[in-house]
Design an enzyme around this catalytic site. Structure first.
Site, PDB file in Angstrom:
ATOM      1  N   LYS A 107       7.153 -99.939  -9.892  1.00  0.00           N
ATOM      2  CA  LYS A 107       6.127-100.979  -9.590  1.00  0.00           C
ATOM      3  C   LYS A 107       6.211-102.555  -9.865  1.00  0.00           C
ATOM      4  O   LYS A 107       5.572-103.464  -9.552  1.00  0.00           O
ATOM      5  CB  LYS A 107       4.706-100.477 -10.468  1.00  0.00           C
ATOM      6  CG  LYS A 107       4.266 -99.092 -10.387  1.00  0.00           C
ATOM      7  CD  LYS A 107       2.973 -98.876 -11.058  1.00  0.00           C
ATOM      8  CE  LYS A 107       2.451 -97.462 -10.670  1.00  0.00           C
ATOM      9  NZ  LYS A 107       3.337 -96.467 -11.048  1.00  0.00           N
TER      10      LYS A 107
HETATM   11  C1  LIG Z   1       2.950 -95.243 -10.560  1.00  0.00           C
HETATM   12  C2  LIG Z   1       3.955 -94.227 -10.583  1.00  0.00           C
HETATM   13  C3  LIG Z   1       3.895 -93.032  -9.653  1.00  0.00           C
HETATM   14  C4  LIG Z   1       2.983 -92.744  -8.641  1.00  0.00           C
HETATM   15  O1  LIG Z   1       3.187 -93.833  -7.460  1.00  0.00           O
HETATM   16  P1  LIG Z   1       1.943 -93.890  -6.471  1.00  0.00           P
HETATM   17  O2  LIG Z   1       2.240 -94.984  -5.621  1.00  0.00           O
HETATM   18  O3  LIG Z   1       0.855 -94.153  -7.213  1.00  0.00           O
HETATM   19  O4  LIG Z   1       2.144 -92.524  -5.609  1.00  0.00           O
HETATM   20  C5  LIG Z   1       5.015 -91.924  -9.812  1.00  0.00           C
HETATM   21  N1  LIG Z   1       5.974 -92.101 -11.096  1.00  0.00           N
HETATM   22  C6  LIG Z   1       5.723 -93.047 -11.811  1.00  0.00           C
HETATM   23  C7  LIG Z   1       6.989 -93.055 -12.886  1.00  0.00           C
HETATM   24  C8  LIG Z   1       4.739 -94.117 -11.594  1.00  0.00           C
HETATM   25  O5  LIG Z   1       4.772 -95.321 -12.542  1.00  0.00           O
END
Ligand SMILES: *Cc1c(COP(=O)(O)O)cnc(C)c1O
Length: 434
Positions: A107
Site C-alpha cells: 500500500k
Molecule cells: C491490503 C492488503 C491486502 C488486500 O489488498 P486489496 O487491495 O484490499 O485487495 C492483502 N495483503 C496485505 C498484506 C494487505 O495489507
C-alpha cells in the site's frame, strides 16, 4: 480525462475532483471513461527499462492528460524509491515481493502517489488552507498512509485506530511520526473508527470548518498506481525468458490491488489469466461460482488485511466487464482458504523451499500450486513482509523471522497518540478545535 461513477447517478468528475473527493456523490466509485492501450514497442522493450521508466509510461497513460509531464515523472520517481523483485520459489512460480516500501506494505505505492498527486493539485489551485485526510485503520493502511503523507505540505492526516487492537510494530509505524500526522487512539474496535470517519464526512459543521478527504483504495490515485507492479513483474520475467502464458495471482481483500492489475491487462499487458486468492472471506469466490454477489459480515483470519465482507472494488471489476459473468470467469478464477490451510501452506513452503511466506502471500502461493497449468509462468503477490506478522509466522514455520532494520527503527520512536472515546460528539469536538 473524465471519470464517471459506478452508480451512474453522479456528475462526471475531472481527475482532480476524483482524487480530492475520493467517492462520488452517489457513493459510487470513479472510473475513467477510457483506458489507453500502450504501444507494442513498449512491451517489446520493457525488459530494458527501469522500474521508474516503466511506471512512468503507465502513469502517463492514466494521468498524462491531467498532470504536467515533469511533475508526473517526479511523482513516480519519488513514489518508487525501492525495488519490487521477483523471487523464484519453485519451477514457474515466482513471488512478486511488494513489501520493500517504507512500511513494508504494498500500500506504500498508492499512499505515496496519492499524497504527491493531491499536493500537486493543491498547489495548482493555489488555495489557502489545509486538506485533511481521515483514515481508519486496523493496522496496515494507517502506516502506509501516514508514511506516504509524512512531510507533504498542505495536507494533515488523522489516523484513527482501535486502542489495544493493533500490533506494537504496526502502532509504532503511525504513532511516532509527528509533523503532519496525528494518531487518534479510539477507545473501541475498528468498526467504531470506521463509523467515526463516515460520520465526519457527513457532518455539515465539520465540512464547513475543514476540507476532509479519504485515502483508502476507493480513491483512484491510491489503487491505480498498483498497476506499476505488474508491468514490472512482466519485464522481469521477460528478462529471463519466462513471460509466456503469464498468470498473475493476487491475495485480495478490498480488491484494489487485483483491480489495478486488471486495468493493466486492459492497457495491453500480456496476461493469460488472473487468480484472486481469498482467505475464509469468500464473497468474490462465491460470485465466480454462482454469478451472485452477496456481501456478508467479515470473519477474522490470520491473513487479517483480507478480512473484508463487502469488497469495495468489486464495483470496478463488474464495471470493467459490464457485468458479463462469463467474461469475468474466463479471465479470473478464485480460491478460498481456511486458517488451517494457510498455516499448512506456510509450513510446507518453508520446509520444502526455504521461502518464508506471510499469511496473505500464502493464499496466493497455494492457489498457484493448485491451479497452475503446464507451460504457464506465474507470479503471486507477496503483499506483506513476514516480520509484520512475526509471532504468527514463527509459530507456524518453527523458525525465527528477523525484523528488518526499517521496522526496528520505528519501534525506537516515542508514541504520540491523542486519546478519544468512540462517541462522535467527542471526535467532532476534537476536530472543531483544530
Ligand atoms: C491490503 C492488503 C491486502 C488486500 O489488498 P486489496 O487491495 O484490499 O485487495 C492483502 N495483503 C496485505 C498484506 C494487505 O495489507
Amino acid at each position: 480525462m473524465l471519470y464517471y461513477s459506478t452508480n451512474h447517478k453522479a456528475a462526471d468528475a475531472t481527475l482532480e475532483q476524483a482524487v480530492v473527493n475520493g467517492l462520488a456523490e452517489d457513493r459510487g466509485l470513479y472510473m475513467p471513461y477510457q483506458i489507453k492501450k500502450l504501444p507494442q514497442q513498449f512491451f517489446d522493450d520493457i525488459d530494458k527499462l527501469s522500474f521508474v521508466d516503466i511506471a512512468y509510461q503507465v502513469a502517463n497513460a492514466f494521468f498524462g492528460e491531467d498532470v504536467d509531464a515533469d511533475a508526473l515523472y517526479d511523482i513516480v520517481a519519488d513514489t518508487l524509491r525501492f525495488d519490487c523483485p521477483i523471487n523464484k520459489v519453485e519451477e514457474d512460480i515466482y513471488s512478486l515481493e511488494l513489501f520493500h516500501g517504507p512500511t513494508l506494505a504494498f500500500k506504500d505505492v498508492g499512499a505515496r502517489f496519492m499524497a504527491r498527486l493531491l499536493q500537486y493539485f493543491i498547489k495548482r489551485q493555489n488555495k489557502e488552507g489545509l486538506v485533511n485526510v481521515l483514515v481508519a485503520t486496523s493496522g496496515d493502511t494507517g502506516s502506509a498512509v501516514a508514511n506516504g503523507f509524512l512531510g507533504v505540505d498542505g495536507i494533515h492526516v488523522y489516523v484513527l485506530y482501535p486502542k489495544g487492537k493493533v500490533s506494537k510494530i504496526q502502532e509504532s509505524q503511525f504513532t511516532t511520526l509527528g509533523q503532519n500526522i496525528t494518531a487518534v487512539e479510539i477507545d473501541g474496535v475498528f468498526d467504531d473508527c470506521q463509523a467515526l470517519v463516515k460520520s465526519a464526512f457527513m457532518d455539515k459543521d465539520l465540512n464547513n470548518h475543514m476540507k476532509l478527504t479519504s485515502a483508502n483504495s476507493i480513491n483512484v490515485a491510491r489503487f491505480l498506481p498498483q498497476a506499476f507492479y505488474y508491468f514490472y513483474a512482466y519485464a522481469q520475467l521477460k528478462k529471463i525468458g519466462k513471460e509466456k502464458d503469464f498468470v498473475i495471482c493476487v491475495p485480495s481483500g478490498n480488491f484494489g490491488n487485483i483491480c489495478a492489475a486488471l486495468f493493466g491487462h486492459q492497457m495491453g499487458l500480456p496476461v493469460k489469466r488472473f487468480i484472486a486468492a481469498n482467505n475464509a472471506n469468500d464473497i468474490f469466490y462465491n460470485y465466480l461460482q454462482t454469478g451472485k454477489y452477496e456481501p456478508k459480515a467479515s470473519v477474522q483470519t490470520i491473513a487479517n488485511a483480507m478480512d473484508v465482507g463487502d469488497p469495495s472494488n468489486f464495483a470496478r471489476i463488474y464495471e470493467l466487464y459490464k457485468g458479463d459473468h462469463a467474461q469475468i470467469t474466463s479471465l479470473i478464477s478464485g480460491s478460498t482458504y481456511t486458517n488451517e490451510q494457510i498455516a499448512e501452506t506456510m509450513k510446507q513452503c518453508y520446509a520444502e523451499t526455504g521461502y518464508t511466506l506471510d499469511p496473505h502471500g500464502a493464499c496466493g502461493y497455494r492457489a498457484l500450486k493448485e491451479q497452475l497449468q503446464p507451460g504457464e509462468h506465474a507470479v503471486f503477490a507477496e503483499t506483506a513482509h513476514p516480520a509484520k506478522f512475526k509471532e504468527t509466522v514463527e509459530d507456524i514455520i518453527g523458525a525465527e523471522v528477523a525484523i528488518p532494520e526499517r521496522l526496528a527503527e520505528f519501534m525506537k520512536g516515542t508514541k504520540l497518540s491523542v486519546e478519544c472515546s468512540k462517541d462522535f460528539a467527542d471526535f467532532k469536538a476534537f476536530l472543531m478545535n483544530r
